[in-house]
Design a protein around this motif. Structure first.
Motif, short mmCIF file in Angstrom:
data_model
loop_
_atom_site.label_atom_id
_atom_site.label_comp_id
_atom_site.label_asym_id
_atom_site.label_seq_id
_atom_site.Cartn_x
_atom_site.Cartn_y
_atom_site.Cartn_z
N THR B 112 1.14 -0.90 0.19
CA THR B 112 -0.30 0.12 -0.02
C THR B 112 0.87 1.40 0.19
O THR B 112 0.15 2.45 0.44
CB THR B 112 -0.93 -0.30 1.36
N VAL B 137 -17.59 6.61 -1.22
CA VAL B 137 -18.00 5.53 -2.37
C VAL B 137 -19.31 4.46 -2.08
O VAL B 137 -19.33 4.22 -1.28
CB VAL B 137 -16.41 5.71 -2.07
N SER B 166 -14.14 10.27 -5.98
CA SER B 166 -15.04 8.49 -6.12
C SER B 166 -14.26 7.68 -7.66
O SER B 166 -13.23 7.78 -7.56
CB SER B 166 -16.62 8.98 -6.25
N GLY B 167 -14.53 6.71 -7.92
CA GLY B 167 -13.89 6.17 -8.58
C GLY B 167 -14.39 6.14 -9.99
O GLY B 167 -14.08 4.95 -10.38
N ASN B 235 -7.80 1.81 -4.17
CA ASN B 235 -8.88 2.38 -3.55
C ASN B 235 -8.13 2.99 -2.04
O ASN B 235 -8.53 4.26 -1.58
CB ASN B 235 -10.14 1.38 -3.09
N ARG B 236 -6.26 3.01 -2.02
CA ARG B 236 -5.60 3.42 -0.54
C ARG B 236 -5.21 5.47 -1.53
O ARG B 236 -5.57 5.85 -0.56
CB ARG B 236 -4.56 2.52 -1.01
N ILE B 238 -8.01 6.46 -3.06
CA ILE B 238 -9.37 7.50 -2.28
C ILE B 238 -9.12 7.98 -1.17
O ILE B 238 -9.29 8.75 -0.46
CB ILE B 238 -10.68 6.75 -2.96
N ALA B 239 -8.31 6.43 -0.44
CA ALA B 239 -9.15 7.22 1.02
C ALA B 239 -7.88 8.36 1.51
O ALA B 239 -8.04 8.62 2.36
CB ALA B 239 -9.19 5.68 1.60
N SER B 245 -13.83 9.80 4.12
CA SER B 245 -14.52 9.05 2.89
C SER B 245 -15.87 8.77 3.50
O SER B 245 -16.12 8.16 4.83
CB SER B 245 -13.73 7.84 2.72
N ALA B 256 -15.38 -1.17 -1.59
CA ALA B 256 -15.89 -0.19 -0.93
C ALA B 256 -15.87 0.10 0.86
O ALA B 256 -14.75 0.89 1.06
CB ALA B 256 -17.46 1.10 -1.31
N THR B 259 -12.22 0.28 1.34
CA THR B 259 -11.55 2.15 1.06
C THR B 259 -12.15 1.82 2.69
O THR B 259 -10.87 2.96 2.65
CB THR B 259 -12.40 2.89 0.50
N ARG B 262 -9.17 1.50 4.65
CA ARG B 262 -8.22 2.68 4.37
C ARG B 262 -8.59 3.57 5.62
O ARG B 262 -7.43 4.51 5.95
CB ARG B 262 -7.85 2.25 3.67
#
Lengths: 394, 394
Positions: B112, B137, B166-167, B235-236, B238-239, B245, B256, B259, B262
């Motif tokens: 990560t 998310v 977001s993703g 996802n890491r 995004i976090a 989040s 999700a 996320t 994290r």
């Protein structure tokens, strides 16, 4: 004779001052009910508020005569009065003597002493029924969602032989009672009025069924009216008399949420079922979950049983058939098991640190591992379960 | 020249080993990207896994040539590559270097490390956009409820000038992006594939709008495919790249939810919107709230802003018109104010103890009291705000 005299004095005191009044409870603790009654009648109440309350009530009748009449009426109703001297008195209510609500400014939040006695309608011994009980409370103006969840919970709890306690109100309360009745289980309605006139009238048929197969209970004399503050006073009995309380739906600042504050303060599991954030009837539930770190989010029966259940009887049943016990372990449980020392004992704290899992989770998962026979609890911690040594190797 | 060489080496390393690989990040930290690339090409990777990964990739091309091609393609796309040397590099991603996920057993939970560089499509400076950002998310197979909540949140955040990250997936992700776009705000899609081919295709129109008014970003080279593990690796970012989040809907064990793990581990606010317990799409959300004491239940914009907002700019607006400031105080805030010493300073902890309110609540309510001008924050605690002394009384 003293028993009768005591009971009559308790009834008279209940009539003289609203249930929950701390100063009355303290006097009864110290002097007994008979001497307390005499003291109050002599104008000797230790504080001005109580003195004023007694003085305000006296013109309405002679407390001893009122009590005698209430006892006779109770008999005629086929009900009974239960006091701390009786075997069926639920000792858990004694916890109310030590209940302190943080920042209590309202009377109902300060005057939370145990009831002096309880009126009971129904065949079951009260203490036995409450020993294994869960409160399910919530909004009167419940939504279909809330009614569904409360009915399911009531059914599930009763089906697992838990008593379902609630307040007999419309909405969530009624749904929880009905769910329990449908499962053929025992349910208890804790009323805020006399057991002869359960409120609301619209639930009469429900109350009749509860009285037949469960219990109607109240700390007020027969004939007592369901005055608004009494519902809030009553809530402490629901919180204290049960192993834990579940809130299903509540608007902001609801009475049901107040029951949960009491459960939290009494260190009983305070469980809250979440709901759609788009619903006004979820606001109170979510507020509780946000404000109280100790309030526990539950989504159904399994979570409730996990909170209130005794290890060995109410945990998820162990896996059957071809499965190995380890097949049912979730990530945390598997991780904790892998983190156990091969030999010797480890404390739950140390194990949690080793596995990097919160202690609360570790304790729950250890109970599961124990139930599955993978881990053995010792005086000083937990150890991996070993196969039985064969004879001769002791 | 070194800047270009560095950048090419970062791109080559990103291609050689999947983003997030800790050993690569550590080498780059110590030796710089150019020397690290040379070391790996010489077969000098410090561990067997990395050596094997590099060896497996090499037959597909010459990393330096691949990098040169990717840089040229990035230019042609009108995109850019941002590296830690650039002003617009979001320094918050550096927190990933210290991210440790408890009990990480899967590769995606161990590898990560921060990205070596990021591809960006869109006009905004990345760091500035992410400085005031919230991730929203959730599930792809979202319900109408979840889509509604995510859209509202996206709109509300953008309306308050927060970037919505977001993703780019169907369901909750798309709803959050759309909400932000509808408010005329900035939204960032963090992709798990090249910025030239945002996935899923079904969201192409959405991605076009995002690229025009917000940002598409990725740590993968243009042309990179959206392989399944990449979503979890992504996802890491995004976090770590956001202030906090929010999870709106998630089935059990969803990406999700990962996320959110994290975010918790990074000590960013991890916020969860609850939902009906009767919905399978609420299971993951409720699991998070049950398993993580640090996960915070939020029901809407106000709660999210309370978690991520800076005092003074994002708290509820002070009362207007005829209202006195104290009119808007809830019980806790009023109680805390009443518990303040008339003169002198008190620490938040001491005040919380005095008022019998959780410290966490006290801190939130103190921020509110400060915003309302009722309380003043000092170096050593809080004091009641005094009227300005008139001149000459200094």
């Amino acid at each position: 004779m003293t028993g009768t005299e005591d009971l009559h004095a308790r009834v008279a005191l209940t009539w003289l001052a609203e249930p929950g009044t701390r100063s009355v409870h303290r006097l009864v603790d110290r002097l007994g009910p008979v001497a307390t009654l005499q003291l109050l009648l002599d104008g000797g109440a230790p504080d001005e508020t109580l003195r004023a309350a007694v003085a305000a009530r006296l013109p309405a009748g002679d407390p001893r005569a009122v009590a005698a009449e209430a006892v006779a009426l109770t008999d005629r109703l086929g009900a009974r009065i239960v006091s701390p001297a009786d075997d069926e008195w639920p000792v858990a209510l004694g916890d109310l003597a030590r209940l302190v609500l943080p920042g209590a400014s309202r009377k109902v939040d300060r005057e939370t002493a145990p009831p002096l006695c309880l009126w009971v309608r129904g065949g079951w011994p009260l203490a036995e029924v409450l020993d294994r009980s869960v409160a399910v409370v919530g909004a009167r103006a419940a939504t279909g969602y809330g009614v569904h969840v409360a009915t399911e919970l009531g059914y599930g709890l009763a089906d697992r032989e838990w008593t379902v306690v609630s307040g007999g109100a419309f909405g969530i309360d009624a749904a929880a009672h009905r769910g329990a009745l449908n499962a053929g289980g025992v349910t208890v309605a804790v009323l805020a009025c006399g057991v002869d006139r359960p409120y609301p009238m619209g639930n009469s048929a429900l109350f009749d069924r509860i009285a037949e197969t469960g219990l109607l209970i109240s700390e007020w004399l027969p004939g007592a009216e369901p005055l608004r503050p009494r519902f809030l006073i009553r809530n402490r009995v629901i919180a204290a008399g049960t192993r834990g309380s579940v809130l299903v739906e509540a608007a902001a600042r609801s009475g049901a949420a107040q029951t949960m504050h009491r459960a939290v303060a009494l260190r009983r599991p305070a469980m809250v079922v979440p709901g759609p954030v788009t619903s006004a009837l979820s606001v109170g539930a979510h507020e509780l979950l946000r404000e109280y770190r100790d309030a526990r989010l539950v989504t159904g029966l399994a979570h409730v049983l996990e909170e209130v259940g005794r290890i060995g009887s109410d945990l998820a049943p162990p896996a059957r058939g071809e499965e190995r016990p380890t097949d049912v372990l979730d990530d945390d449980a598997a991780l904790l098991r892998e983190s156990m020392p091969r030999r010797g004992v480890i404390s739950a704290d140390a194990l949690a640190a080793r596995a990097g899992v919160p202690v609360r989770t570790a304790l729950r998962k250890l109970a599961l591992l124990e139930e599955l026979g993978l881990v053995t609890r010792r005086d000083d911690g937990y150890a991996l379960t070993r196969p039985q040594p064969s004879h001769g190797h002791a």
